[in-house]
Enzyme design. Sequence first.
Site, short mmCIF file in Angstrom:
data_model
loop_
_atom_site.label_atom_id
_atom_site.label_comp_id
_atom_site.label_asym_id
_atom_site.label_seq_id
_atom_site.Cartn_x
_atom_site.Cartn_y
_atom_site.Cartn_z
N SER A 1 -34.65 18.76 14.17
CA SER A 1 -35.15 18.28 15.44
C SER A 1 -36.68 18.19 15.42
CB SER A 1 -34.63 19.18 16.57
OG SER A 1 -34.91 18.64 17.83
N ASP B 1 -27.08 11.02 19.52
CA ASP B 1 -26.57 12.37 19.32
C ASP B 1 -26.67 13.22 20.58
OD1 ASP B 1 -29.26 13.07 19.57
OD2 ASP B 1 -29.48 13.82 17.53
N HIS C 1 -26.77 16.89 19.14
CA HIS C 1 -28.05 17.13 18.48
C HIS C 1 -28.26 18.59 18.07
CE1 HIS C 1 -32.38 16.33 17.84
NE2 HIS C 1 -32.58 17.51 18.40
#
Length: 443
Positions: free
Chosen positions: A211, A378, A413
Site C-alpha cells: 500500500s 481492490d 486492499h
Amino acid sequence: MAAPILGFLSALLLLLLPAPLRDHFSSVHRQTAGGGTAGGLHPIVLVPGVTCPDLEARLTEAYEPSTPRCGRMRGKGWFGLWTNRTWALDAETAACLEEQMRLVYDPALGDFRNLPGVATRVPNFGSARGFSSKYAPHPEYCFGALRSTLERFGYRDGETLFGAPYDFRYAPPVPGQTSRVYSRYFSRVTRLIEDATKKNQSRAAIVFGHSYGAMVALEFVRNSPSPWRNKFIKHLFMVAPTWSGGYVRAIRSVVSGPPADMVYVPSASAVSVRSMWRTFETAIVNLPCPAVFGRRPLVVTRSKNYSAYDIADLLLAISCANGDKPFRERELAKMGYFKAPMVPMTHMYGVGVPTEEQLVYWEGDFDMPPEMVYGDGDGTINVIAMLAFQEKVGKQPGQKELFKSIRVAKVPHSELIINQRAVKKIMNEIVELNRLVEMHFSY
C-alpha cells in the site's frame, strides 16, 4: 516412534503446499536430511502500510498547547503519540493527539514540518516486529500473517527479516525535491540494507512494500544511485502500491475525512480528525493524476464537476487552503513522474472488489458523506490506476524485461498480505527469488 511420525507429518505438510513451495522444500529436505550444510536467504526489508508505524513525540518549551492538559508532557521526554492504543483514548487526550500530530507547510523551504515545539521520531526501526495495526477491528493488518509465514520459511527478525517503518504523515519525494524527514529515512534504509546484505554473505535484499509502504519503497529505490541499486537490491516487491497515479478514495479522505481503517480515533469527532488529516502531506500525495484519470468527473455537485485536472480548485472549494499551496508547489510534480526503478520488480494488485470511482456531493455540502458510484479495483485503488502503473512504469524500455504483475481476484486492499490465497502467491515469488540459495527449513 517420534521420528516416523515427524516424517509423516513433514510429508503431509509438503502435500498441502502449492507446487513451487512443495518442490523447493522437498529439495531442501533432501539436502539437509543427507547432512548437507544449509545456506542462506536473501534478506527481506518490510515497508508497512500507512496505518502501521508507531510515532513518538517530545514536547519542548517552544510548544504552545491549546489547553493545560495538552502541555502536561512538556519537558518530560519521549512518549507514545501514535500507537496501537490510540483507539482507547478519551476525548480530551484525543484532542491533544490531533493537535500534536498536525503538520505545517513551510513555503520558503517547500517542505513540511512539525508544529513548533513538537519533536517526533519513529521507534523500532529495523525490526520486522517494530510496528502494528492501529485499526483495532483488524490487528492483523500489518504483515502479521506474512511475517509468520516468512518465519516458518526460515526468515528471522534481525537476521534475514527487517522492517523500515516511517513517519506516515509525510510523503516521499521524487528526485530533485527536498524532504528533511525522508532524507534521514532514506539514509537509514540504505544503511539497513547494506548491513543486512553484509550479514547475509553479500546477498542483495528484497524490498517488500504494501500500500503506502509500497510507494515509499518505490521512491526509495528511485532515489537511490543506479550502481547502488544494482549491487544491493535483489528485487522490489510491491503489493497494491498507492503510487502517483492516485485513486478516488484519496479524494473522499481529504474532503470528508479519512476512513476508520486509515485513521482510527473513535473518541475524536470526524471533523477534528479531518482537520488534522488535511495538514498531512499523506492526504494530498495520492489524489488522482490527470494522466491516468483524464477529464472524467470524479466529484459531482449541482453547480460544478471536478476531474483530476481540477483537484486544486476542489481543495479551495472545501476550504482546504493549507492543502492547496503544497499541492500546487510539491505534489503536482509527483503526478507526472513515472520513471521506472530499473530493478527486478513485481507488482501485485487486486481486482473484483467494488471501488469508489465517483463521489456525488449534489448539494455541495462537503461536510456530509457523499453518494458513491462504484467501479472495479481492490476496494481502495481503482483498476485504471493499477493498469496505468503497469503501462507507464512497468513497460518502460529496460524495465519491462524485469517486470512481473500478479492479479488477485476478490481480495480487498488491506487483506492482500493476510489472505491465504494472496500470501501463497507472495510466497511462490519469495521461493523463486531464493531458489538457487540453499537453506534449512524446519517443519
